[in-house]
Each structure stands twice: as C-alpha cells, then as structure tokens.
Design a protein around this motif. Structure first.
Motif, short mmCIF file in Angstrom:
data_model
loop_
_atom_site.label_atom_id
_atom_site.label_comp_id
_atom_site.label_asym_id
_atom_site.label_seq_id
_atom_site.Cartn_x
_atom_site.Cartn_y
_atom_site.Cartn_z
N ASP A 180 69.82 14.93 -48.54
CA ASP A 180 70.52 16.16 -49.49
C ASP A 180 69.17 17.39 -48.95
O ASP A 180 68.35 17.08 -49.23
CB ASP A 180 70.52 16.09 -50.93
N GLU A 181 70.11 18.27 -48.84
CA GLU A 181 69.20 19.67 -48.37
C GLU A 181 70.06 20.74 -48.93
O GLU A 181 71.47 20.83 -48.98
CB GLU A 181 69.23 19.79 -47.11
N LYS A 187 74.54 23.20 -51.28
CA LYS A 187 74.04 21.86 -51.00
C LYS A 187 74.81 21.22 -49.96
O LYS A 187 75.89 20.96 -49.88
CB LYS A 187 74.26 21.31 -52.55
N GLN A 291 65.40 13.78 -50.22
CA GLN A 291 65.28 15.19 -50.70
C GLN A 291 64.84 15.85 -49.59
O GLN A 291 63.63 16.03 -49.64
CB GLN A 291 65.08 15.40 -51.93
#
Length: 337
Positions: A180-181, A187, A291
């Motif tokens: 997830d970035e 997002k 993350q």
C-alpha cells in the motif's frame, strides 16, 4: 494441482524477452549498451537486440511509433506445458497465432505462439530459446536470469483484479504480496505476482482512485537483475554521465528487499536495475501487506511540480486508449485477499 482441479503450470513459466517499438534507435543504443551495460546487436536499420546471457535475444527493438513495450515472451519448460497453456487460451475462445520462422529467428527462439494480453501487450510463449555462439560484450559483469527468468514487468491498471485473473488463468500466477502506497494524496495498492521462485515477474499498480492513468505507456517499468552490487553502482554512474534522466535514486524495497534504481528510457517508461532480491520458498511463503514501496531511498530525482503536471498531461493520453483486460481470460477477476 491447483484449486480448480487442473494441473498447474506454475514453476514451468519464466519471463523471457520483451519487444519494444521505438523510433529512437540511437538513444536506445546508448542507453542499453553504454549506460545499462547490455550486449548490443544491430540487425538492420529497423531492428536491434540486447542480450543479458547466452540467449540470442532478451530485448528486441523494432522501428515504429509506439515508444512502448508491445509484446512480452514467456519461456515454457517443455512442450507438454506449452500445449497445455495453448489449450487453456483456445478453450476460452481467445485467438492464438503461430509466429513465422522469420519472427521466431528475430526473437532468438525456435517457434512461438502469440495471443492478446492486458493493456494491448501481446503475450507470446516459446519452449526452446536459441543460444548464441557469440561471446557477450558487456560493460556489466553479468545479469541473473536462469530458472527465475530475466526480471519483471510493472504495469498500472484501472482493473487490477482482472489483470491478476488473466495471469492466474494463463500461467497459474500466485500472489506474493501487496504494497500500500500513498502518492500525491491517492492511495494505491501494488500486487506482486510470481510464476516461479522469483519474488515477482509482474507487478500491477491499481490506479482506480485516480482520475486518469498517470502513465502514458503500457508499462510503468521493466526490471533486470544485475549480478553484483558493483554492476548496479557503475551503471547508475554511467546513466548520469551519459545524460539520461534518473527517475528514482538508489534504494531498497520493503517486500523483495531488492536494492535498485530507476532510469528513464528513451521511450519514456522506466528501467529498473536491481540486485539481490529474495527468492521465494514455496513451502513457507505466505502473502502479506507492506506499507510503502521502499525501506530507504528511491527518491524522485529532479522532480518539480512542472514534472508532475507534465506526467499527468502525458497520462491523459491513456484516456483515448481503453484498457483491455481480455475478459475471456480474466473471468470476474480475483478479489483482493
């Protein structure tokens, strides 16, 4: 067997070659041979190849307007598996065509089949690569290919679950992990898919939250794996010295731990040179979330607000090119885990 009851082809598939259409042959020659350090071969005024190992061709460049990747080739271990994949594609009503002998020779393979792929990137499969008798002439000491294939390809998509469905249907691709970035307030979720022991041969960046696909090209980046850390550092220096644009500085990824940098190719998409990614142990691996893309580094180089605006201006061209996920092979897609 996989959950559907069919015999799995996982592990018998390897990322083998890439076909790029471009008019910028002189720039690509300098980029591929003088900056990245690959073996270069001119075939005629409209055809050029790069090698990484003893296989005759890993990158075939042909003259044309796309400035993009137009096809990817997948090395299949044996004829039985090759025929199994062909049967899968045909069973879904998707046309399969055999390449000509001349086309096969350009790709450095004995024969190959082609069929439609996501985002207009033709997918090609072959069983027998042709080994070159010509010694490698490279600035790099070597590249890692073999059972893992030659690296990976990354694409952006508004329909990422259908892309995953396609590669699961055709190659029994497995989900390695997610990242997830958040980029510019949006997002994004990146899905990493593997077809063998390599951490991933395909990365799919979901861009459903963006008003447009910010990437003009069909691919966001290509990756090759350098044999040594010194090869990465020296090619990084050559990219700067030869005046090519650096997209992201050297850094290390959170999930596969690969240390790498990203340069901008003459066609506009990015080229990642990496070193020492982890190898997957199928007996113990479980998909997980991470993350952020990087543990450290991978910072944009020379990026200003004007660069970002220009990127979205170029990305707007993607609106004129509907995204094809080849629905017959994508099914309903695969829900996120």
């Amino acid at each position: 067997m996989n959950p559907s009851g069919r015999t799995s082809v996982f592990g018998a598939v390897h990322f083998g070659y890439v076909i790029i259409e471009t008019r910028r042959f002189a720039d690509w020659r300098r980029f591929g041979a003088d900056a990245i350090g690959m073996h270069h071969e001119d075939l005629d005024t409209g055809l050029m190849r790069f090698r990484l190992d003893d296989q005759e061709c890993r990158f075939l460049l042909r003259r044309g307007p796309a400035e993009d990747v137009v096809a990817t080739g997948w090395h299949i271990d044996d004829h039985a598996t090759f025929e199994q994949i062909e049967a899968r594609v045909r069973a879904h009503g998707v046309p399969v065509r055999e390449g000509t002998a001349e086309e096969a020779a350009l790709r450095g393979v004995e024969r190959f089949l082609r069929f439609p792929g996501p985002k207009g990137i033709t997918q090609e499969i072959y069983t027998t690569p042709v080994a070159s008798a010509e010694p490698l002439r490279m600035l790099a000491s070597g590249f890692v290919t073999g059972d893992s294939g030659m690296g990976h390809i990354a694409i952006t998509s508004r329909r990422p679950t259908e892309i995953r469905g396609y590669f699961n249907t055709v190659f029994d691709a497995r989900l390695t992990d997610y990242i997830d970035e958040t980029i510019s307030g949006f997002k994004l979720k990146v899905r990493f898919l593997r077809v063998n022991e390599r951490h991933h041969s395909l990365a799919v960046v979901g861009v459903r939250g963006l008003p447009i696909d910010p990437i003009r090209t069909r691919v966001q980046h290509l990756n090759i794996q350098a044999a040594t850390l010194d090869d990465v550092a020296r090619s990084y220096q050559r990219v700067f010295e030869l005046g090519f644009e650096m997209a992201q500085s050297i850094g290390q990824h959170t999930n596969d731990k690969e240390l790498s940098y990203y340069a901008r190719t003459p066609s506009g998409f990015e080229w990642e040179v990496g070193w020492n990614p982890i190898v997957i142990d199928e007996n113990t691996w479980q998909p997980s979330h991470h993350q952020g893309i990087s543990i450290w580094g991978h910072t944009p180089v020379g990026q200003t607000i004007l660069h970002r605006l220009d990127q979205f201006r170029l990305g707007a061209r993607s609106l004129a090119r509907p995204e094809d996920t080849v629905p017959a092979l994508s099914g309903a897609g695969i829900p996120d885990d």
